[in-house]
Design an enzyme around this catalytic site. Structure first.
Site, short mmCIF file in Angstrom:
data_model
loop_
_atom_site.label_atom_id
_atom_site.label_comp_id
_atom_site.label_asym_id
_atom_site.label_seq_id
_atom_site.Cartn_x
_atom_site.Cartn_y
_atom_site.Cartn_z
N ASP A 76 0.70 -1.28 0.18
CA ASP A 76 0.07 -0.07 0.20
C ASP A 76 0.90 1.11 0.09
OD1 ASP A 76 -2.00 -1.92 0.31
OD2 ASP A 76 -2.94 -1.32 2.16
N LYS A 103 -6.71 -4.90 -2.98
CA LYS A 103 -7.40 -5.56 -1.80
C LYS A 103 -8.29 -4.75 -1.26
CE LYS A 103 -3.53 -4.49 1.16
NZ LYS A 103 -4.30 -3.46 2.12
N CYS A 127 -1.95 -2.46 7.84
CA CYS A 127 -2.00 -3.47 6.66
C CYS A 127 -0.86 -4.46 6.44
CB CYS A 127 -2.33 -2.59 5.34
SG CYS A 127 -3.80 -1.98 5.26
C1 C5J Z 1 -3.11 0.52 5.54
C2 C5J Z 1 -4.73 1.73 6.84
N1 C5J Z 1 -2.67 0.42 4.37
N2 C5J Z 1 -3.73 2.12 7.67
N3 C5J Z 1 -4.35 1.06 5.71
O1 C5J Z 1 -2.36 0.25 6.34
O2 C5J Z 1 -5.88 2.22 6.81
#
Ligand code: C5J
Length: 226
Positions: free
Chosen positions: A24, A129, A162
Site C-alpha cells: 500500500d 485488496k 496493513c
Molecule cells: C493501511 C490503513 N494500508 N492504515 N491502511 O495500513 O488504513
C-alpha cells in the site's frame, strides 16, 4: 540459501522461493489530501519509508526476484466496501468521496495509485485488496503458489495496520516473513516500534525484522554473486 542477521534470530531464505511484498505505498496514505490525512493523521511520518522501500525494490529487481505490490482499493460502486468500514469515525472525507486526488481509495483514482518512487515496473504483480490483509478477498494465495514462494520479505505502510495484518495472514499460511525495518512506517512512531516488537516476540511468533543495510549486505555476500 541466504542467511540474514535478523531478530529474533537469523532468517534463512532460498532466493528462488522468495518474493518482496510491498504493501500500500499509495498516494492516499502518503500524500496530502488522501485517506491517511483525511483520518486526521500526520502523514509526514510516511516520508521515511520511501527511499528504503525504493532501495529494496532495486535490490529485488537487480536480482530478478519477484515483486508484488498491494493497493488498498475499492470498486467505484463501493460493493466491496463494508458500510462499517466506510461509516466509522468522522473523517473529513470518507472512502469514495472526492478529494484533491480523486475519489478516496477507489480503484483507478489518482490517489489510489502507488507513489512514483515505488511504482511497479513491467512484469510486477499488483494486488488490489478491499481489506487490510492482502490475502482477504484476493488471489494472493494462488499467485504465491504459482511462483513457488515460501519466504516473503515485507515493506510498506502502515506498519501496524496493513503490513502487520498481511504478515499475520501469511504466517498462518506457513510463509516465513521478514520485515525490513526502515522500509515500513506508521503515522504513530510508538505503534511502529510496538509492532516490530510484537512480530519478533516469543521466538518470532509472526516473523523476523532486520535493518535494510543488513539485508543488502547478506544478499551481496551470497555465494552465487561472489
Ligand atoms: C493501511 C490503513 N494500508 N492504515 N491502511 O495500513 O488504513
Amino acid at each position: 540459501m541466504i542467511n540474514v542477521d535478523a531478530a529474533p534470530f537469523a532468517f534463512t531464505f532460498d532466493p528462488a522461493a522468495t518474493a518482496l511484498v510491498v504493501i500500500d505505498m499509495q498516494r492516499d496514505f502518503i500524500e496530502p489530501g488522501g485517506f491517511g490525512e483525511t483520518l486526521g493523521n500526520d502523514i509526514s511520518h510516511m516520508q521515511r519509508a520511501i527511499a528504503p522501500t525504493a532501495r529494496l525494490l532495486a535490490l529485488f529487481r537487480a536480482n530478478g526476484w519477484p515483486v508484488i505490490h498491494t493497493r488498498e482499493t475499492h470498486a467505484a460502486d463501493l460493493s466491496d466496501c463494508p458500510p462499517a468500514k466506510r461509516e466509522r469515525g468522522s473523517p473529513a472525507l470518507r472512502i469514495g468521496d472526492t478529494g484533491p486526488m480523486g475519489r478516496i481509495l477507489i480503484r483507478g483514482a489518482p490517489g489510489a495509485e502507488i507513489i512514483s518512487a515505488c511504482a511497479p515496473v513491467t512484469g510486477e504483480i499488483v494486488i488490489d485488496k478491499p481489506g487490510k490483509g492482502a490475502f482477504y478477498a484476493t488471489d494472493l494465495s494462488a499467485v504465491l503458489q504459482g511462483l513457488g514462494v515460501r519466504s516473503l520479505v515485507f515493506a510498506g505502510v502502515t506498519t501496524e495496520v496493513c503490513v502487520q495484518t498481511t504478515m499475520r495472514e501469511a504466517n498462518d499460511r506457513g510463509y516465513e516473513c521478514l520485515l525490513i525495518e526502515e522500509a515500513t512506517e506508521s503515522y504513530f512512531p510508538e505503534f511502529k516500534a510496538a509492532t516490530l516488537d510484537m512480530i519478533r516476540a516469543q521466538g518470532g511468533i509472526v516473523g523476523w525484522t532486520t535493518p535494510l543495510a543488513t539485508f543488502e549486505q547478506s544478499v551481496k555476500r551470497q555465494p552465487e554473486q561472489a
